[in-house]
Motif scaffolding. Sequence first.
Motif, PDB file in Angstrom:
ATOM      1  N   CYS A 150     -15.636 -31.991  62.175  1.00 26.44           N
ATOM      2  CA  CYS A 150     -16.572 -32.488  63.183  1.00 26.44           C
ATOM      3  C   CYS A 150     -17.818 -32.919  62.422  1.00 26.44           C
ATOM      4  O   CYS A 150     -18.581 -32.094  61.933  1.00 26.44           O
ATOM      5  CB  CYS A 150     -16.912 -31.374  64.171  1.00 26.44           C
ATOM      6  N   ALA A 151     -17.988 -34.241  62.245  1.00 26.91           N
ATOM      7  CA  ALA A 151     -19.121 -34.726  61.437  1.00 26.91           C
ATOM      8  C   ALA A 151     -20.442 -34.271  62.072  1.00 26.91           C
ATOM      9  O   ALA A 151     -20.556 -34.272  63.285  1.00 26.91           O
ATOM     10  CB  ALA A 151     -19.065 -36.256  61.365  1.00 26.91           C
ATOM     11  N   PRO A 152     -21.389 -33.865  61.232  1.00 28.51           N
ATOM     12  CA  PRO A 152     -22.677 -33.419  61.776  1.00 28.51           C
ATOM     13  C   PRO A 152     -23.457 -34.593  62.385  1.00 28.51           C
ATOM     14  O   PRO A 152     -23.114 -35.754  62.167  1.00 28.51           O
ATOM     15  CB  PRO A 152     -23.411 -32.868  60.557  1.00 28.51           C
ATOM     16  N   TYR A 153     -24.480 -34.300  63.172  1.00 29.57           N
ATOM     17  CA  TYR A 153     -25.356 -35.341  63.715  1.00 29.57           C
ATOM     18  C   TYR A 153     -26.789 -35.047  63.297  1.00 29.57           C
ATOM     19  O   TYR A 153     -27.235 -33.909  63.450  1.00 29.57           O
ATOM     20  CB  TYR A 153     -25.297 -35.381  65.242  1.00 29.57           C
ATOM     21  N   PRO A 154     -27.532 -35.986  62.745  1.00 34.81           N
ATOM     22  CA  PRO A 154     -27.057 -37.335  62.372  1.00 34.81           C
ATOM     23  C   PRO A 154     -26.295 -37.307  61.054  1.00 34.81           C
ATOM     24  O   PRO A 154     -26.418 -36.345  60.300  1.00 34.81           O
ATOM     25  CB  PRO A 154     -28.364 -38.120  62.232  1.00 34.81           C
ATOM     26  N   ALA A 155     -25.479 -38.360  60.846  1.00 32.39           N
ATOM     27  CA  ALA A 155     -24.769 -38.481  59.565  1.00 32.39           C
ATOM     28  C   ALA A 155     -24.659 -39.969  59.256  1.00 32.39           C
ATOM     29  O   ALA A 155     -24.467 -40.781  60.160  1.00 32.39           O
ATOM     30  CB  ALA A 155     -23.375 -37.872  59.679  1.00 32.39           C
ATOM     31  N   ASP A 156     -24.770 -40.334  57.978  1.00 30.85           N
ATOM     32  CA  ASP A 156     -24.759 -41.773  57.681  1.00 30.85           C
ATOM     33  C   ASP A 156     -23.337 -42.323  57.771  1.00 30.85           C
ATOM     34  O   ASP A 156     -22.355 -41.586  57.657  1.00 30.85           O
ATOM     35  CB  ASP A 156     -25.405 -42.068  56.317  1.00 30.85           C
ATOM     36  N   ARG A 157     -23.247 -43.603  57.948  1.00 33.42           N
ATOM     37  CA  ARG A 157     -21.983 -44.316  58.190  1.00 33.42           C
ATOM     38  C   ARG A 157     -20.932 -44.024  57.135  1.00 33.42           C
ATOM     39  O   ARG A 157     -19.777 -43.745  57.457  1.00 33.42           O
ATOM     40  CB  ARG A 157     -22.254 -45.818  58.172  1.00 33.42           C
ATOM     41  N   GLY A 158     -21.374 -44.062  55.891  1.00 36.93           N
ATOM     42  CA  GLY A 158     -20.424 -43.843  54.788  1.00 36.93           C
ATOM     43  C   GLY A 158     -19.791 -42.478  54.876  1.00 36.93           C
ATOM     44  O   GLY A 158     -18.572 -42.332  54.778  1.00 36.93           O
ATOM     45  N   TYR A 159     -20.620 -41.464  55.165  1.00 33.77           N
ATOM     46  CA  TYR A 159     -20.079 -40.099  55.272  1.00 33.77           C
ATOM     47  C   TYR A 159     -19.089 -40.013  56.435  1.00 33.77           C
ATOM     48  O   TYR A 159     -17.987 -39.483  56.302  1.00 33.77           O
ATOM     49  CB  TYR A 159     -21.208 -39.071  55.473  1.00 33.77           C
ATOM     50  N   VAL A 160     -19.504 -40.580  57.583  1.00 33.77           N
ATOM     51  CA  VAL A 160     -18.675 -40.494  58.793  1.00 33.77           C
ATOM     52  C   VAL A 160     -17.340 -41.195  58.584  1.00 33.77           C
ATOM     53  O   VAL A 160     -16.280 -40.689  58.977  1.00 33.77           O
ATOM     54  CB  VAL A 160     -19.430 -41.093  60.002  1.00 33.77           C
ATOM     55  N   LYS A 161     -17.376 -42.339  57.886  1.00 40.39           N
ATOM     56  CA  LYS A 161     -16.123 -43.097  57.660  1.00 40.39           C
ATOM     57  C   LYS A 161     -15.182 -42.293  56.758  1.00 40.39           C
ATOM     58  O   LYS A 161     -14.001 -42.092  57.076  1.00 40.39           O
ATOM     59  CB  LYS A 161     -16.428 -44.470  57.057  1.00 40.39           C
ATOM     60  N   ASN A 162     -15.707 -41.782  55.653  1.00 43.40           N
ATOM     61  CA  ASN A 162     -14.853 -40.965  54.758  1.00 43.40           C
ATOM     62  C   ASN A 162     -14.303 -39.739  55.481  1.00 43.40           C
ATOM     63  O   ASN A 162     -13.136 -39.381  55.347  1.00 43.40           O
ATOM     64  CB  ASN A 162     -15.652 -40.520  53.529  1.00 43.40           C
ATOM     65  N   GLY A 188      -4.443 -34.608  68.945  1.00 41.79           N
ATOM     66  CA  GLY A 188      -5.269 -35.205  67.904  1.00 41.79           C
ATOM     67  C   GLY A 188      -6.727 -35.207  68.347  1.00 41.79           C
ATOM     68  O   GLY A 188      -7.000 -35.132  69.547  1.00 41.79           O
ATOM     69  N   ILE A 189      -7.645 -35.277  67.387  1.00 47.16           N
ATOM     70  CA  ILE A 189      -9.081 -35.271  67.711  1.00 47.16           C
ATOM     71  C   ILE A 189      -9.740 -36.512  67.113  1.00 47.16           C
ATOM     72  O   ILE A 189      -9.718 -36.711  65.898  1.00 47.16           O
ATOM     73  CB  ILE A 189      -9.776 -34.002  67.181  1.00 47.16           C
ATOM     74  N   MET A 190     -10.338 -37.303  67.976  1.00 46.13           N
ATOM     75  CA  MET A 190     -11.027 -38.521  67.533  1.00 46.13           C
ATOM     76  C   MET A 190     -12.400 -38.166  66.971  1.00 46.13           C
ATOM     77  O   MET A 190     -13.144 -37.399  67.572  1.00 46.13           O
ATOM     78  CB  MET A 190     -11.199 -39.459  68.738  1.00 46.13           C
ATOM     79  N   GLN A 191     -12.715 -38.712  65.794  1.00 46.37           N
ATOM     80  CA  GLN A 191     -14.045 -38.552  65.249  1.00 46.37           C
ATOM     81  C   GLN A 191     -14.703 -39.935  65.134  1.00 46.37           C
ATOM     82  O   GLN A 191     -14.367 -40.819  65.925  1.00 46.37           O
ATOM     83  CB  GLN A 191     -13.979 -37.840  63.888  1.00 46.37           C
ATOM     84  N   GLY A 192     -15.642 -40.105  64.188  1.00 42.08           N
ATOM     85  CA  GLY A 192     -16.275 -41.418  64.064  1.00 42.08           C
ATOM     86  C   GLY A 192     -17.752 -41.402  64.408  1.00 42.08           C
ATOM     87  O   GLY A 192     -18.400 -42.451  64.482  1.00 42.08           O
ATOM     88  N   GLY A 193     -18.305 -40.203  64.648  1.00 41.11           N
ATOM     89  CA  GLY A 193     -19.754 -40.078  64.862  1.00 41.11           C
ATOM     90  C   GLY A 193     -20.222 -40.930  66.028  1.00 41.11           C
ATOM     91  O   GLY A 193     -19.554 -41.011  67.066  1.00 41.11           O
ATOM     92  N   MET A 194     -21.379 -41.583  65.840  1.00 37.81           N
ATOM     93  CA  MET A 194     -21.951 -42.401  66.924  1.00 37.81           C
ATOM     94  C   MET A 194     -21.767 -43.885  66.601  1.00 37.81           C
ATOM     95  O   MET A 194     -22.537 -44.737  67.032  1.00 37.81           O
ATOM     96  CB  MET A 194     -23.438 -42.071  67.082  1.00 37.81           C
ATOM     97  N   TYR A 195     -20.739 -44.200  65.784  1.00 37.70           N
ATOM     98  CA  TYR A 195     -20.513 -45.587  65.348  1.00 37.70           C
ATOM     99  C   TYR A 195     -19.302 -46.162  66.078  1.00 37.70           C
ATOM    100  O   TYR A 195     -18.167 -45.672  65.880  1.00 37.70           O
ATOM    101  CB  TYR A 195     -20.292 -45.640  63.830  1.00 37.70           C
ATOM    102  N   ILE A 216     -11.765 -35.947  72.270  1.00 30.99           N
ATOM    103  CA  ILE A 216     -12.924 -36.639  71.698  1.00 30.99           C
ATOM    104  C   ILE A 216     -13.777 -35.563  71.056  1.00 30.99           C
ATOM    105  O   ILE A 216     -14.333 -34.695  71.744  1.00 30.99           O
ATOM    106  CB  ILE A 216     -13.712 -37.399  72.782  1.00 30.99           C
ATOM    107  N   GLY A 217     -13.799 -35.561  69.718  1.00 28.93           N
ATOM    108  CA  GLY A 217     -14.581 -34.569  68.974  1.00 28.93           C
ATOM    109  C   GLY A 217     -15.881 -35.200  68.505  1.00 28.93           C
ATOM    110  O   GLY A 217     -16.195 -36.341  68.848  1.00 28.93           O
ATOM    111  N   GLY A 218     -16.639 -34.419  67.759  1.00 28.45           N
ATOM    112  CA  GLY A 218     -17.840 -34.975  67.147  1.00 28.45           C
ATOM    113  C   GLY A 218     -18.959 -35.291  68.111  1.00 28.45           C
ATOM    114  O   GLY A 218     -19.916 -35.991  67.776  1.00 28.45           O
ATOM    115  N   LEU A 219     -18.847 -34.758  69.336  1.00 25.44           N
ATOM    116  CA  LEU A 219     -19.944 -34.945  70.315  1.00 25.44           C
ATOM    117  C   LEU A 219     -20.465 -33.571  70.744  1.00 25.44           C
ATOM    118  O   LEU A 219     -19.874 -32.548  70.390  1.00 25.44           O
ATOM    119  CB  LEU A 219     -19.451 -35.740  71.529  1.00 25.44           C
ATOM    120  N   SER A 220     -21.553 -33.572  71.495  1.00 22.49           N
ATOM    121  CA  SER A 220     -22.196 -32.321  71.889  1.00 22.49           C
ATOM    122  C   SER A 220     -22.549 -31.521  70.626  1.00 22.49           C
ATOM    123  O   SER A 220     -22.263 -30.334  70.503  1.00 22.49           O
ATOM    124  CB  SER A 220     -21.262 -31.505  72.792  1.00 22.49           C
ATOM    125  N   VAL A 221     -23.080 -32.280  69.655  1.00 22.39           N
ATOM    126  CA  VAL A 221     -23.477 -31.662  68.372  1.00 22.39           C
ATOM    127  C   VAL A 221     -24.973 -31.877  68.121  1.00 22.39           C
ATOM    128  O   VAL A 221     -25.420 -31.955  66.985  1.00 22.39           O
ATOM    129  CB  VAL A 221     -22.646 -32.244  67.196  1.00 22.39           C
TER     130      VAL A 221
END
Length: 372
Positions: A150-162, A188-195, A216-221
Motif C-alpha cells: 500500500c503505497a504511502p501518501y504522498p509518494a512520488d510517481r516513480g515510487y508509485v509506479k515501481n 487482487g488489490i489495485m494500487q497506483g496512488g493518486m495517479y 481498491i487499495g492505497g486509499l484512506s491513507v
Amino acid sequence: MAAVTYELIKKDSKSKARRGRVHTPHGSIETPVFMPVGTAATVKAMRPDEVKEMGAQIILSNTYHLYLRPGHEIVREAGGLHKFMNWDRAILTDSGGFQVFSLGDLRKITEEGVEFRSHIDGSKHMLSPEKSIEVQNALGSDIIMAFDECAPYPADRGYVKNSLERTTRWLKRCKEANKNEDFQSLFGIMQGGMYQDLRYQSAMEIVDLDLPGYAIGGLSVGEPKDIMYEVLDYCVDYLPADKPRYLMGVGSPDYLFEGVERGVDMFDCVLPTRIARNGTAMTSRGRVVIKNAAHERDFTALDPECDCYTCRNYSKAYLRHLFKSNEILSSMLLTNHNLHFLINLMSNMRKAIEEDRFLEFKREFYNKYGKF
Ligand SMILES: CNc1nc2c(CC[C@H]3O[C@@H](OC)[C@@H]4OC(C)(C)O[C@@H]43)c3nc(N)[nH]c(=O)c3cc2[nH]1
C-alpha cells in the motif's frame, strides 16, 4: 467456477450505486456491505452471537496479527478460523502487507517480500506473497487478499509506479501459491496512488489475471477527502462490473455513502469499534462524545432512531458513567451500538437502491447527521 461469485441485483438509475449479492462457501453477503473488523480473531468487545444477531454477514481478520500470535499453525490445528473463533458465516482476511507497513518495524522491502520486526516482541520475520497465502490457507478464510504494498501518501510517481508493478508481480505469485485451493477466493488489490494513469495500469494488470474479486487499495491513507473521491470517480470503472469491488479501510458514514454512490460493494473499517472503546458513538444526529458533561443528566437513549440493545436499555447518563468509570461494559455497549448503526445504515442503503431512491436517502441522512 470460483468459490466466490457476484450477482448484480439492481443498478441505481441516477448514480453508479448498485445492489448485489456475493456468494461464498459460508453463505451469501447482501451488498453494499460494511464488514466489521475482527483483527485478532475477535470483533473486539463483542461475542460472535451478538455480531450475528445484529446482522453482520462477514467479518475481517488479519494475516499479520494471527501469524505473529497465536501463529497460523495453531489456528490450522484448531480446524481453521471459523472453528477457532466460533463464526460460521463468511470471513475475509487481509494479507498483512498493510499491517507490516503500519504496525511492524519495517526492515526492508525486496522483490522477495518484506522483512520486519514484530510489534509484539521485536522478533525478525519475512512476509512474502507465498508466506501470506500459506498463512491465509491455514486460517481458512473465504476471501483472501493478495500480498501487496500500500503505497504511502504522498509518494512520488516513480515510487508509485515501481511499487504497483512489484505488487502485480506479487499478485501473480499469490495466484500461483493459491492455485490448489478450491474454497478460498483470492482478490487482487489495485494500487497506483493518486495517479490516474498508474491506477489504470494497475487495474489492467490485475484484471488480466481474471480473479473472483478486486479491491481498491492505497486509499484512506491520509489523503484529503476530495482526492479520495476523485480517485474513486475513475477507479471503480476500471474494474469489471461482474465481480465484487472492495474499498479497503473505509468506513465512516460519509465515506460509505460516497463509495456506494460510485459503485463500491464492500467496505471495512476499524473506526466504529475503535472509537467505541474511546467513548464516541455514531448516531443519526452525528457523533456523540459520551464523556462530555452535557450527558451527565441526559436520561435519553444515545440515538432516538436506533433500536439496538444499547439504545433500548440504557441512557447517555449511564453510558457516560460507565466510560468515566473505565468499566468493561462501556466498550461492550458502545461497540454494540456503533456496529449496529453501520450495519443498519448499509441495510437502509440497500433498500434505497432497490427502491431507486438512493440519492434522496443520502440527502435525508446528511441533513440529519450535520457536519461530518
Ligand atoms: C484505514 N485505511 C486503510 N486500511 C487499508 C488496508 C487494511 C485494511 C485492514 O486493516 C485494518 O484497517 C486498518 C482492517 O482490519 C484488518 C482485519 C487488519 O483488515 C483491515 C489495506 N490493506 C491492504 N492489503 N492494501 C491496501 O492498500 C490497504 C489500504 C488501506 N487503507
